[in-house]
Design an enzyme around this catalytic site. Structure first.
Site, PDB file in Angstrom:
ATOM      1  N   ASN A   1     -18.164  11.935   2.520  1.00 30.47           N
ATOM      2  CA  ASN A   1     -17.682  13.089   1.752  1.00 30.47           C
ATOM      3  C   ASN A   1     -17.763  14.308   2.655  1.00 30.47           C
ATOM      4  OD1 ASN A   1     -17.393  11.673  -0.654  1.00 30.47           O
ATOM      5  ND2 ASN A   1     -19.359  12.331  -1.488  1.00 30.47           N
TER       6      ASN A   1
ATOM      7  N   GLU B   1      -3.869   0.390  -2.275  1.00 33.39           N
ATOM      8  CA  GLU B   1      -3.097  -0.753  -2.757  1.00 33.39           C
ATOM      9  C   GLU B   1      -2.475  -0.486  -4.132  1.00 33.39           C
ATOM     10  OE1 GLU B   1      -6.441  -0.798  -2.304  1.00 33.39           O
ATOM     11  OE2 GLU B   1      -7.045  -2.456  -0.989  1.00 33.39           O
TER      12      GLU B   1
ATOM     13  N   ASP C   1       0.840  -1.199   0.000  1.00 28.78           N
ATOM     14  CA  ASP C   1       0.000   0.000   0.000  1.00 28.78           C
ATOM     15  C   ASP C   1       0.873   1.245   0.000  1.00 28.78           C
ATOM     16  OD1 ASP C   1      -2.122  -1.796   0.386  1.00 28.78           O
ATOM     17  OD2 ASP C   1      -3.051  -0.563   1.961  1.00 28.78           O
TER      18      ASP C   1
ATOM     19  N   HIS D   1     -17.454   9.066  -0.995  1.00 29.67           N
ATOM     20  CA  HIS D   1     -16.479   8.457  -1.903  1.00 29.67           C
ATOM     21  C   HIS D   1     -15.137   8.153  -1.242  1.00 29.67           C
ATOM     22  CE1 HIS D   1     -19.530  10.222  -4.485  1.00 29.67           C
ATOM     23  NE2 HIS D   1     -19.161   9.366  -5.424  1.00 29.67           N
TER      24      HIS D   1
ATOM     25  N   TYR E   1      -7.765 -14.026   3.891  1.00 22.58           N
ATOM     26  CA  TYR E   1      -6.456 -13.592   4.403  1.00 22.58           C
ATOM     27  C   TYR E   1      -6.495 -13.028   5.814  1.00 22.58           C
ATOM     28  CZ  TYR E   1      -8.457  -9.187   3.069  1.00 22.58           C
ATOM     29  OH  TYR E   1      -9.310  -8.127   2.986  1.00 22.58           O
TER      30      TYR E   1
ATOM     31  N   CYS F   1      -8.481   4.482   0.999  1.00 20.05           N
ATOM     32  CA  CYS F   1      -9.108   4.307   2.304  1.00 20.05           C
ATOM     33  C   CYS F   1      -8.436   5.198   3.327  1.00 20.05           C
ATOM     34  CB  CYS F   1      -8.980   2.856   2.764  1.00 20.05           C
ATOM     35  SG  CYS F   1      -9.958   1.713   1.789  1.00 20.05           S
TER      36      CYS F   1
HETATM   37  C1  5RP Z   1      -9.059  -1.648   1.629  1.00 14.90           C
HETATM   38  C2  5RP Z   1      -8.286  -2.853   1.925  1.00 14.90           C
HETATM   39  C3  5RP Z   1      -6.811  -2.790   1.899  1.00 14.90           C
HETATM   40  O1  5RP Z   1      -6.258  -4.058   2.015  1.00 14.90           O
HETATM   41  C4  5RP Z   1      -6.201  -1.837   2.889  1.00 14.90           C
HETATM   42  O2  5RP Z   1      -4.814  -2.087   2.915  1.00 14.90           O
HETATM   43  C5  5RP Z   1      -6.735  -1.925   4.303  1.00 14.90           C
HETATM   44  O3  5RP Z   1      -7.042  -3.244   4.693  1.00 14.90           O
HETATM   45  P1  5RP Z   1      -6.191  -4.186   5.624  1.00 14.90           P
HETATM   46  O4  5RP Z   1      -6.107  -3.505   6.976  1.00 14.90           O
HETATM   47  O5  5RP Z   1      -7.032  -5.447   5.660  1.00 14.90           O
HETATM   48  O6  5RP Z   1      -4.839  -4.426   5.016  1.00 14.90           O
HETATM   49  O7  5RP Z   1      -8.832  -3.913   2.102  1.00 14.90           O
HETATM   50  O8  5RP Z   1      -8.933  -1.351   0.268  1.00 14.90           O
HETATM   51 ZN    ZN Z   2      -4.279  -4.105   2.968  1.00 14.69          ZN
HETATM   52 CA    CA Z   3      -7.840  -5.620   3.258  1.00  8.66          CA
END
Ligand code: 5RP
Ligand code: ZN
Ligand code: CA
Ligand code: CA
Ligand code: ZN
Length: 226
Positions: free
Chosen positions: A104, A183, A28, A145, A93, A53
């Site tokens: 927003n 990501e 990321d 968004h 995972y 995010c």
């Molecule tokens: C949101 C996601 C991504 O993987 C982001 O990195 C956050 O999730 P995580 O804490 O599971 O790694 O799922 O796009």
């Molecule tokens: Zn992630």
């Molecule tokens: Ca994730």
């Protein structure tokens, strides 16, 4: 490595974090939300390409009053049973998703442009930085968004996602515990960007690349040193 990462974050720069071979196997792009700009939106959208995010510490999430999306779905499932059937109990995972609501800023128009998303992200960081979390609804609307993520309490001690790793970085850097993560995708294969290519991107752009293992070790040392 960690000192370079913390210095970069304090300078408002992007840091790359690969979680682990036992998890998402994703890198990321992470930046402190208080330094978000439309230019970063453009760069991260083009060069990372995943979902934008905003990880929030569990303290900021509580102060804002934002729940996990799964809690909202569970409560709403009495009225909308399909929300119970959609229970994300088979994520391959991890045990639990960090997803919360989408928002927003009320100043935005559609909310999706680089200007609008940068505004939403930066204003949310400033709201938390200024301790005005109780005014969330006055300045933001939902749905929106920008996807909010709730870090686990104690972050990397209890969950080892990018959500928690972003917040661990903010804590160690002494920054507002609101971040941005996105990501890195691979335009050639339709998969995630291979780690070697993420490292290459970091070198070419003068950015720090860190593994989740190194980040978590640095956080444990940070905690031990008090
Ligand atoms: C949101 C996601 C991504 O993987 C982001 O990195 C956050 O999730 P995580 O804490 O599971 O790694 O799922 O796009
Ligand atoms: Zn992630
Ligand atoms: Ca994730
Ligand atoms: Ca691209
Ligand atoms: Zn639209």
């Amino acid at each position: 490595m960690i000192n370079e990462a913390l210095e970069a974050l304090n300078n408002g720069e992007i840091v790359l974090v690969f979680d682990s071979d036992n998890r998402e196997r994703e890198t990321d792009m992470i930046v402190a939300a208080e330094f978000m700009t439309p230019q970063y939106m453009t760069q991260i959208r083009n060069d990372a390409g995943g979902l934008f995010c905003v990880p929030l510490s569990s303290e900021n999430s509580d102060a804002l009053g934002v729940p996990f999306m799964t809690d909202i779905m569970e409560i709403a499932s009495s009225e909308y049973p399909v929300l119970g059937e959609l229970n994300p109990n088979d994520i391959p995972y991890d045990e639990k998703s960090a997803f919360s609501i989408t928002v927003n800023h009320r100043k935005t128009f559609t909310g999706i442009t680089d200007n609008d998303r940068a505004c939403t992200i930066k204003e949310l960081a400033l709201l938390c930085k200024n301790g005005k979390q109780n005014e969330f609804g006055k300045y933001f609307r939902a749905p929106g968004h920008v996807t909010l993520l709730r870090a686990a309490k104690g972050h990397v001690i209890n969950r080892k996602g990018h959500t928690e790793m972003s917040i661990a970085l903010m804590e160690m850097a002494g920054l507002t515990e609101v971040a941005v993560c996105c990501e890195m995708m691979d335009d050639k294969t339709g998969g995630s960007l291979p780690t070697e290519e993420a490292k290459k991107y970091a070198e070419e752009h003068g950015l720090v690349f860190m593994s989740g293992a190194d980040l978590i070790k640095a956080y444990n040392d940070f905690k031990k040193s008090g």
